[in-house]
Motif scaffolding. Structure first.
Motif, PDB file in Angstrom:
ATOM      1  N   ALA A 147       0.797  -1.396   0.013  1.00  0.00           N
ATOM      2  CA  ALA A 147       0.181   0.038   0.039  1.00  0.00           C
ATOM      3  C   ALA A 147       0.895   1.301   0.132  1.00  0.00           C
ATOM      4  CB  ALA A 147      -0.991  -0.050   1.470  1.00  0.00           C
ATOM      5  N   TYR A 148       2.092   1.077   0.542  1.00  0.00           N
ATOM      6  CA  TYR A 148       2.921   2.401   0.774  1.00  0.00           C
ATOM      7  C   TYR A 148       4.256   2.319   0.209  1.00  0.00           C
ATOM      8  CZ  TYR A 148      -0.900   3.604   3.886  1.00  0.00           C
ATOM      9  OH  TYR A 148      -2.067   3.665   4.716  1.00  0.00           O
ATOM     10  N   PRO A 149       4.400   1.933  -1.424  1.00  0.00           N
ATOM     11  CA  PRO A 149       5.662   1.522  -1.613  1.00  0.00           C
ATOM     12  C   PRO A 149       6.699   3.038  -1.578  1.00  0.00           C
ATOM     13  CG  PRO A 149       4.233   1.648  -3.514  1.00  0.00           C
ATOM     14  CD  PRO A 149       3.492   1.681  -2.177  1.00  0.00           C
ATOM     15  N   ARG A 150       6.142   4.047  -1.939  1.00  0.00           N
ATOM     16  CA  ARG A 150       6.834   5.439  -1.982  1.00  0.00           C
ATOM     17  C   ARG A 150       7.580   5.495  -0.343  1.00  0.00           C
ATOM     18  NH1 ARG A 150       3.215   9.833  -4.190  1.00  0.00           N
ATOM     19  NH2 ARG A 150       2.021   8.820  -2.827  1.00  0.00           N
ATOM     20  N   GLU A 151       6.662   5.273   0.455  1.00  0.00           N
ATOM     21  CA  GLU A 151       6.936   5.548   1.961  1.00  0.00           C
ATOM     22  C   GLU A 151       8.053   4.724   2.399  1.00  0.00           C
ATOM     23  OE1 GLU A 151       2.846   7.064   1.395  1.00  0.00           O
ATOM     24  OE2 GLU A 151       3.798   5.589   0.724  1.00  0.00           O
ATOM     25  N   SER A 152       8.066   3.252   1.846  1.00  0.00           N
ATOM     26  CA  SER A 152       8.928   2.668   2.136  1.00  0.00           C
ATOM     27  C   SER A 152      10.422   2.781   1.575  1.00  0.00           C
ATOM     28  CB  SER A 152       8.422   0.858   1.563  1.00  0.00           C
ATOM     29  OG  SER A 152       9.497   0.149   1.705  1.00  0.00           O
ATOM     30  N   ARG A 153      10.205   3.406   0.510  1.00  0.00           N
ATOM     31  CA  ARG A 153      11.635   3.680  -0.207  1.00  0.00           C
ATOM     32  C   ARG A 153      12.289   5.052   0.156  1.00  0.00           C
ATOM     33  NH1 ARG A 153       8.760   1.456  -4.782  1.00  0.00           N
ATOM     34  NH2 ARG A 153       7.826   3.635  -5.438  1.00  0.00           N
ATOM     35  N   LEU A 154      11.297   5.900   0.767  1.00  0.00           N
ATOM     36  CA  LEU A 154      11.667   7.177   1.639  1.00  0.00           C
ATOM     37  C   LEU A 154      12.351   6.655   2.759  1.00  0.00           C
ATOM     38  CD1 LEU A 154      11.188  10.414   1.805  1.00  0.00           C
ATOM     39  CD2 LEU A 154       9.457   9.824   3.498  1.00  0.00           C
ATOM     40  N   PHE A 155      11.833   5.679   3.516  1.00  0.00           N
ATOM     41  CA  PHE A 155      12.311   5.176   4.787  1.00  0.00           C
ATOM     42  C   PHE A 155      13.652   4.608   4.327  1.00  0.00           C
ATOM     43  CE2 PHE A 155      12.915   2.044   8.134  1.00  0.00           C
ATOM     44  CZ  PHE A 155      12.725   2.865   9.316  1.00  0.00           C
ATOM     45  N   ALA A 156      13.886   3.733   3.576  1.00  0.00           N
ATOM     46  CA  ALA A 156      14.981   3.051   3.284  1.00  0.00           C
ATOM     47  C   ALA A 156      16.209   3.952   2.883  1.00  0.00           C
ATOM     48  CB  ALA A 156      14.602   2.030   2.011  1.00  0.00           C
ATOM     49  N   ALA A 215      13.188  -7.556   6.067  1.00  0.00           N
ATOM     50  CA  ALA A 215      13.852  -7.654   4.821  1.00  0.00           C
ATOM     51  C   ALA A 215      12.948  -8.554   3.824  1.00  0.00           C
ATOM     52  CB  ALA A 215      15.060  -8.498   5.009  1.00  0.00           C
ATOM     53  N   LEU A 216      12.170  -9.543   3.997  1.00  0.00           N
ATOM     54  CA  LEU A 216      11.510 -10.449   3.398  1.00  0.00           C
ATOM     55  C   LEU A 216      10.115  -9.677   2.764  1.00  0.00           C
ATOM     56  CD1 LEU A 216      12.066 -13.636   4.934  1.00  0.00           C
ATOM     57  CD2 LEU A 216      12.935 -12.838   2.555  1.00  0.00           C
ATOM     58  N   THR A 217       9.615  -8.732   3.637  1.00  0.00           N
ATOM     59  CA  THR A 217       8.466  -7.997   3.273  1.00  0.00           C
ATOM     60  C   THR A 217       8.854  -6.659   2.499  1.00  0.00           C
ATOM     61  OG1 THR A 217       8.450  -7.024   5.485  1.00  0.00           O
ATOM     62  CG2 THR A 217       7.059  -8.860   4.849  1.00  0.00           C
ATOM     63  N   GLN A 218       9.734  -5.828   2.970  1.00  0.00           N
ATOM     64  CA  GLN A 218       9.801  -4.443   2.310  1.00  0.00           C
ATOM     65  C   GLN A 218      10.608  -4.555   1.272  1.00  0.00           C
ATOM     66  OE1 GLN A 218      10.573  -2.904   7.104  1.00  0.00           O
ATOM     67  NE2 GLN A 218      11.913  -2.052   5.521  1.00  0.00           N
ATOM     68  N   HIS A 219      11.495  -5.765   0.945  1.00  0.00           N
ATOM     69  CA  HIS A 219      12.069  -5.832  -0.317  1.00  0.00           C
ATOM     70  C   HIS A 219      10.889  -5.647  -1.636  1.00  0.00           C
ATOM     71  CE1 HIS A 219      14.305  -8.052  -3.423  1.00  0.00           C
ATOM     72  NE2 HIS A 219      13.264  -8.552  -3.928  1.00  0.00           N
ATOM     73  N   TYR A 220       9.855  -6.120  -1.406  1.00  0.00           N
ATOM     74  CA  TYR A 220       8.669  -5.928  -2.500  1.00  0.00           C
ATOM     75  C   TYR A 220       8.467  -4.589  -2.811  1.00  0.00           C
ATOM     76  CZ  TYR A 220       8.457 -10.867  -2.450  1.00  0.00           C
ATOM     77  OH  TYR A 220       9.005 -12.328  -2.348  1.00  0.00           O
ATOM     78  N   ALA A 221       8.671  -3.474  -1.837  1.00  0.00           N
ATOM     79  CA  ALA A 221       8.564  -2.091  -2.060  1.00  0.00           C
ATOM     80  C   ALA A 221       9.697  -1.540  -2.565  1.00  0.00           C
ATOM     81  CB  ALA A 221       7.973  -1.536  -0.953  1.00  0.00           C
ATOM     82  N   ASP A 222      10.976  -1.621  -2.016  1.00  0.00           N
ATOM     83  CA  ASP A 222      12.064  -1.057  -2.049  1.00  0.00           C
ATOM     84  C   ASP A 222      12.607  -1.239  -3.449  1.00  0.00           C
ATOM     85  OD1 ASP A 222      11.588  -0.099   0.186  1.00  0.00           O
ATOM     86  OD2 ASP A 222      13.000  -1.109   1.496  1.00  0.00           O
ATOM     87  N   PHE A 223      12.493  -2.696  -3.891  1.00  0.00           N
ATOM     88  CA  PHE A 223      12.835  -3.425  -5.038  1.00  0.00           C
ATOM     89  C   PHE A 223      11.957  -3.718  -5.883  1.00  0.00           C
ATOM     90  CE2 PHE A 223      16.401  -3.885  -1.975  1.00  0.00           C
ATOM     91  CZ  PHE A 223      17.451  -3.499  -2.409  1.00  0.00           C
ATOM     92  N   ASP A 224      11.132  -2.780  -6.042  1.00  0.00           N
ATOM     93  CA  ASP A 224       9.910  -3.027  -6.728  1.00  0.00           C
ATOM     94  C   ASP A 224      10.004  -3.195  -8.374  1.00  0.00           C
ATOM     95  OD1 ASP A 224       6.639  -2.879  -7.682  1.00  0.00           O
ATOM     96  OD2 ASP A 224       7.351  -0.803  -8.374  1.00  0.00           O
ATOM     97  N   VAL A 225      10.856  -2.215  -8.842  1.00  0.00           N
ATOM     98  CA  VAL A 225      11.331  -2.331 -10.261  1.00  0.00           C
ATOM     99  C   VAL A 225      11.963  -3.625 -10.740  1.00  0.00           C
ATOM    100  CG1 VAL A 225      12.751  -1.197 -12.127  1.00  0.00           C
ATOM    101  CG2 VAL A 225      11.500   0.295 -10.443  1.00  0.00           C
ATOM    102  N   GLN A 226      12.685  -3.941  -9.725  1.00  0.00           N
ATOM    103  CA  GLN A 226      13.434  -5.283 -10.038  1.00  0.00           C
ATOM    104  C   GLN A 226      12.489  -6.433  -9.962  1.00  0.00           C
ATOM    105  OE1 GLN A 226      17.491  -6.674  -8.379  1.00  0.00           O
ATOM    106  NE2 GLN A 226      16.184  -7.644  -6.821  1.00  0.00           N
ATOM    107  N   VAL A 227      11.504  -6.542  -8.869  1.00  0.00           N
ATOM    108  CA  VAL A 227      10.477  -7.645  -8.693  1.00  0.00           C
ATOM    109  C   VAL A 227       9.755  -7.536 -10.168  1.00  0.00           C
ATOM    110  CG1 VAL A 227       8.371  -8.331  -7.593  1.00  0.00           C
ATOM    111  CG2 VAL A 227      10.576  -7.572  -6.287  1.00  0.00           C
ATOM    112  N   ARG A 228       9.234  -6.425 -10.657  1.00  0.00           N
ATOM    113  CA  ARG A 228       8.392  -6.472 -11.670  1.00  0.00           C
ATOM    114  C   ARG A 228       9.123  -6.852 -12.866  1.00  0.00           C
ATOM    115  NH1 ARG A 228       6.874  -1.403 -12.810  1.00  0.00           N
ATOM    116  NH2 ARG A 228       7.775  -0.323 -11.260  1.00  0.00           N
TER     117      ARG A 228
END
Length: 204
Positions: free
Chosen positions: A102-111, A163-176
């Protein structure tokens, strides 16, 4: 002490527009790469108008991070010491995955803030976050000592969930790039996999 005047409807609208625009700019470019000009353009405001609401780029960034911390901590706060251990941990995994969804941008901001050494939230990390993680680690250790879940280092168990959950937001481009652009399907697959992984890991 004089209380600040409540914001008007227009002021609230502009503040929200600035914070949403800043979130997009910061999540794309990081703190150092972002500029007030970029944020003003994204918010469809002039730079002087933006500076009426926030005196600096750092003030905007701090406002975003302050609001984000509660969102980040709430899933761990909800871990119930009186619940069924495996269900509680799997529930926490689901909540963290939903935050990433729900909050991929927020996750990347935090990272990005953490990668830079957390200059604006270092006190929170060593204070409120550490206190909460230590408290829940004691809960996990209690379940382990009682033989309700398999023994493991409780702090590293929490880290692994992050690590296993935030990966899907922080590395969204790689996952997709690897799995395809269907974000919903990707997150559904992630949840199914993590359910299997943690059920096996936690089995006493």
């Amino acid at each position: 002490m004089t209380q600040p005047k409540p914001q008007t409807r227009i002021q609230k609208k502009n503040t929200t527009a600035i914070l949403d625009a800043a979130l997009e700019v910061f999540s794309q470019h990081g703190y150092r790469g972002a500029t007030l000009d970029q944020i003003a353009r994204a918010a469809d405001l002039s730079k002087p108008n933006l500076l009426y609401y926030f005196p600096s780029k750092e003030a905007i960034h701090v406002a975003l991070l302050s609001g984000l911390m509660d969102t980040w901590l709430d899933p761990l706060r909800a871990l119930d010491p009186d619940g069924k251990p495996v269900d509680e941990i799997i529930g926490y995994v689901h909540r963290k995955l939903q935050i990433s969804r729900a909050y991929p941008r927020e996750s990347r901001l935090f990272a990005n803030e953490i990668i830079q050494g957390a200059p604006r939230i270092h006190e929170v990390l060593g204070g409120e976050l550490k206190t909460l993680v230590d408290e829940k680690a004691r809960v996990l250790q209690g379940w382990m000592d009682a033989g309700q879940i398999a023994p493991a280092d409780p702090h590293h168990l929490i880290f692994s969930i992050w690590a296993l959950t935030q990966h899907y937001a922080d590395f969204d481009v790689q996952v997709r790039a690897i799995l395809g652009p269907d974000t919903g399907r990707n997150f559904d697959g992630a949840q199914a996999y993590l359910d299997v992984l943690f059920n096996k890991l936690l089995a006493p």
